[in-house]
Write a protein that holds these residues in place. Structure first.
Motif, PDB file in Angstrom:
ATOM      1  N   LEU A 110      -4.026  -7.082   9.572  1.00 11.92           N
ATOM      2  CA  LEU A 110      -2.809  -6.253   9.564  1.00 11.92           C
ATOM      3  C   LEU A 110      -3.118  -4.768   9.372  1.00 11.92           C
ATOM      4  O   LEU A 110      -2.238  -3.924   9.461  1.00 11.92           O
ATOM      5  CB  LEU A 110      -1.882  -6.707   8.427  1.00 11.92           C
ATOM      6  CG  LEU A 110      -1.438  -8.165   8.456  1.00 11.92           C
ATOM      7  CD1 LEU A 110      -0.570  -8.478   7.248  1.00 11.92           C
ATOM      8  CD2 LEU A 110      -0.681  -8.475   9.739  1.00 11.92           C
ATOM      9  N   PRO A 151      -3.934  -1.038   9.751  1.00 16.16           N
ATOM     10  CA  PRO A 151      -3.916  -0.084  10.860  1.00 16.16           C
ATOM     11  C   PRO A 151      -5.305   0.505  11.092  1.00 16.16           C
ATOM     12  O   PRO A 151      -6.060   0.706  10.149  1.00 16.16           O
ATOM     13  CB  PRO A 151      -2.936   0.997  10.387  1.00 16.16           C
ATOM     14  CG  PRO A 151      -2.739   0.794   8.933  1.00 16.16           C
ATOM     15  CD  PRO A 151      -3.147  -0.599   8.593  1.00 16.16           C
ATOM     16  N   GLU A 171      -1.033   5.047  13.358  1.00 17.05           N
ATOM     17  CA  GLU A 171      -0.370   3.759  13.064  1.00 17.05           C
ATOM     18  C   GLU A 171      -0.018   3.633  11.590  1.00 17.05           C
ATOM     19  O   GLU A 171       0.695   2.713  11.192  1.00 17.05           O
ATOM     20  CB  GLU A 171      -1.326   2.598  13.362  1.00 17.05           C
ATOM     21  CG  GLU A 171      -1.672   2.331  14.783  1.00 17.05           C
ATOM     22  CD  GLU A 171      -2.816   1.320  14.811  1.00 17.05           C
ATOM     23  OE1 GLU A 171      -2.629   0.174  14.379  1.00 17.05           O
ATOM     24  OE2 GLU A 171      -3.922   1.704  15.227  1.00 17.05           O
ATOM     25  N   ILE A 179       1.659   3.993   8.146  1.00 10.36           N
ATOM     26  CA  ILE A 179       3.027   4.304   7.708  1.00 10.36           C
ATOM     27  C   ILE A 179       2.994   4.829   6.268  1.00 10.36           C
ATOM     28  O   ILE A 179       2.351   4.222   5.412  1.00 10.36           O
ATOM     29  CB  ILE A 179       3.913   3.038   7.806  1.00 10.36           C
ATOM     30  CG1 ILE A 179       4.039   2.610   9.272  1.00 10.36           C
ATOM     31  CG2 ILE A 179       5.286   3.272   7.183  1.00 10.36           C
ATOM     32  CD1 ILE A 179       4.516   1.185   9.468  1.00 10.36           C
ATOM     33  N   TYR A 216       5.098   3.409  -2.474  1.00 10.10           N
ATOM     34  CA  TYR A 216       5.846   3.660  -1.239  1.00 10.10           C
ATOM     35  C   TYR A 216       7.336   3.415  -1.460  1.00 10.10           C
ATOM     36  O   TYR A 216       7.700   2.425  -2.101  1.00 10.10           O
ATOM     37  CB  TYR A 216       5.378   2.715  -0.120  1.00 10.10           C
ATOM     38  CG  TYR A 216       3.969   2.937   0.375  1.00 10.10           C
ATOM     39  CD1 TYR A 216       2.885   2.816  -0.480  1.00 10.10           C
ATOM     40  CD2 TYR A 216       3.726   3.225   1.710  1.00 10.10           C
ATOM     41  CE1 TYR A 216       1.591   3.011  -0.018  1.00 10.10           C
ATOM     42  CE2 TYR A 216       2.428   3.419   2.185  1.00 10.10           C
ATOM     43  CZ  TYR A 216       1.367   3.313   1.313  1.00 10.10           C
ATOM     44  OH  TYR A 216       0.094   3.500   1.761  1.00 10.10           O
ATOM     45  N   ARG A 231       6.160  -4.113  11.042  1.00  9.87           N
ATOM     46  CA  ARG A 231       4.932  -3.966  11.833  1.00  9.87           C
ATOM     47  C   ARG A 231       4.053  -5.204  11.665  1.00  9.87           C
ATOM     48  O   ARG A 231       3.535  -5.763  12.636  1.00  9.87           O
ATOM     49  CB  ARG A 231       4.178  -2.705  11.389  1.00  9.87           C
ATOM     50  CG  ARG A 231       2.845  -2.510  12.065  1.00  9.87           C
ATOM     51  CD  ARG A 231       2.098  -1.273  11.539  1.00  9.87           C
ATOM     52  NE  ARG A 231       0.800  -1.158  12.192  1.00  9.87           N
ATOM     53  CZ  ARG A 231      -0.292  -1.779  11.765  1.00  9.87           C
ATOM     54  NH1 ARG A 231      -0.239  -2.563  10.695  1.00  9.87           N
ATOM     55  NH2 ARG A 231      -1.436  -1.648  12.409  1.00  9.87           N
ATOM     56  N   PRO A 257       2.170  -1.864  -0.342  1.00 15.88           N
ATOM     57  CA  PRO A 257       2.008  -2.572   0.938  1.00 15.88           C
ATOM     58  C   PRO A 257       1.269  -3.909   0.805  1.00 15.88           C
ATOM     59  O   PRO A 257       1.641  -4.879   1.456  1.00 15.88           O
ATOM     60  CB  PRO A 257       1.190  -1.593   1.789  1.00 15.88           C
ATOM     61  CG  PRO A 257       1.506  -0.258   1.234  1.00 15.88           C
ATOM     62  CD  PRO A 257       1.732  -0.454  -0.243  1.00 15.88           C
ATOM     63  N   ASN A 261       2.832  -7.390   2.217  1.00 15.85           N
ATOM     64  CA  ASN A 261       2.202  -8.279   3.206  1.00 15.85           C
ATOM     65  C   ASN A 261       1.961  -9.667   2.623  1.00 15.85           C
ATOM     66  O   ASN A 261       2.021 -10.666   3.331  1.00 15.85           O
ATOM     67  CB  ASN A 261       0.901  -7.664   3.714  1.00 15.85           C
ATOM     68  CG  ASN A 261       1.156  -6.555   4.731  1.00 15.85           C
ATOM     69  OD1 ASN A 261       2.185  -6.570   5.421  1.00 15.85           O
ATOM     70  ND2 ASN A 261       0.248  -5.599   4.824  1.00 15.85           N
TER      71      ASN A 261
HETATM   72  N1  ADE Z   1      -0.484  -2.244   6.288  1.00 15.16           N
HETATM   73  C1  ADE Z   1      -0.785  -2.019   5.019  1.00 15.16           C
HETATM   74  N2  ADE Z   1      -0.518  -0.748   4.693  1.00 15.16           N
HETATM   75  C2  ADE Z   1      -0.047  -0.150   5.793  1.00 15.16           C
HETATM   76  C3  ADE Z   1       0.418   1.162   6.091  1.00 15.16           C
HETATM   77  N3  ADE Z   1       0.447   2.111   5.170  1.00 15.16           N
HETATM   78  N4  ADE Z   1       0.827   1.412   7.338  1.00 15.16           N
HETATM   79  C4  ADE Z   1       0.820   0.440   8.252  1.00 15.16           C
HETATM   80  N5  ADE Z   1       0.409  -0.803   8.030  1.00 15.16           N
HETATM   81  C5  ADE Z   1      -0.013  -1.103   6.813  1.00 15.16           C
END
Ligand code: ADE
Length: 340
Positions: A22, A24, A29, A31, A183, A194, A219, A223
């Motif tokens: 997963l 990027p 890409e 985020i 985040y 994504r 993140p 996930n």
């Molecule tokens: N997967 C884990 N962290 C991410 C991020 N910051 N942007 C995109 N995909 C991710």
């Protein structure tokens, strides 16, 4: 500490494969962390234009926010290799010597948990970072000699959860120093969508938002929750993840509407029941819960502090009013007055 789905640290080999699928590959890409990605975009372009390796980068912040991912992206954007090591595994200068002498021009060396480097290794790394050479001592006693070994110009990425534990001389040798923060939920929802796309599973907008809200600004947790919810939806024969699947799957996992799990609730309940909401020192909290204080400080507390469920004072930790409201607890003693 037992395995916790919401603990961003400690990644098993199997999970590492999932994360890698997963991750990027490019800055475009990635985020979130806009300020950092914009800075890196400029510094990468500048280094490529000059035909030089990128300068050294120190990333700090709670686990699971993307420090390793950014090191991968940096190497990828620079068109070089990433070599991964970590502070606790580099206990002797010889361990680091082997890694440094095998680096090619422009390679990125990630040292995770760099605050845990042994003192001798840390001093050994200074001339490597500054002048791309190391002074290696061979033999012992009267036969000891220093050999000066030149290195290829590489980029060090230091990652740490504890910026306060990095010595000033080490910190000063990094050209870019950046703090990664939790985040916001909108960015986590984009990350979830994504990831769902890569995993080829459909997800409703509000389902992605619900996973995001329960991911503690992290993140890696998002996930991980997505993976549990995907399994749940699949077993229930759903071809798309809806909000009910998120709620049911995460209830099974014991993750509540703001991302707290059993350990968080136990911690807050204990502070309320035994210490009337604090103040209480982290060592006492750890002893009462039978957990390591380092683990609590690095993996459990940061998000609770961020959302005001805990407060840090010079006398120790206090339970915050939002935590009492969320969990429906009341303090017995005088502190309850503060919240009225
Ligand atoms: N997967 C884990 N962290 C991410 C991020 N910051 N942007 C995109 N995909 C991710």
């Amino acid at each position: 500490m037992r395995e916790r789905i919401v603990t961003p640290g400690k990644v098993s080999e199997e999970e590492e494969i999932y994360i890698a699928s997963l991750r990027p590959q490019r800055l475009a890409e990635y985020i979130g962390q806009r300020n950092l990605t914009e800075k890196l975009s400029v510094s990468i372009k500048a280094a490529l234009q000059r035909g030089e390796p990128h300068e050294h980068v120190l990333l700090y912040g709670p686990p699971g926010l993307g420090k390793t991912t950014l090191a991968h992206i940096l190497a990828h954007e620079m068109g070089t290799r990433l070599v991964v090591s970590s502070g606790p595994t580099l206990q002797r200068t010889g361990d680091l010597m082997g890694i440094l002498t095998n680096l090619e021009q422009g390679d990125v060396l990630l040292i995770d948990e760099i605050h845990r480097l042994a003192a001798a290794v840390e001093e050994f790394i200074y001339p490597a970072m500054e002048d791309f050479k190391v002074d290696f001592v061979v033999d012992k006693g009267a036969f000891a000699r220093v050999i000066n070994v030149p290195l290829k110009k590489f980029t060090l990425v230091g990652a740490t959860t504890r910026a306060g534990l990095i010595s000033a001389p080490l910190r000063d040798r990094f050209g870019i120093i950046h703090h990664l923060d939790f985040y916001p939920a909108e960015e986590l929802a984009r990350i979830v969508k994504r990831s769902a796309g890569i995993l080829e599973v459909g997800i409703a907008e509000e389902a992605a938002a619900e996973i995001a809200r329960r991911s503690r600004g992290t993140p890696r947790v998002a996930n991980r929750l997505l993976r549990r919810v995907r399994d749940y939806a699949q077993v229930k024969g759903q071809d798309q993840i809806d909000i009910a699947a998120v709620q049911d799957a995460l209830e099974l996992e014991g993750v509540d509407s703001v991302g707290l799990d059993a350990l968080d609730r136990r911690l807050i309940k204990m502070m309320v029941d035994f210490y009337d909401g604090g103040p209480v020192g982290i060592e006492s909290i750890a002893a009462t819960l039978n957990e390591e204080s380092d683990t609590l400080e690095e993996m459990v507390e940061p998000y609770l502090l961020k959302i005001g469920f805990l407060k840090r004072t010079s006398k120790g930790r206090l339970v915050g009013e939002p935590a009492l409201r969320h969990l429906g607890f009341k303090l017995k003693g005088g502190r309850q007055q503060e919240f009225l």
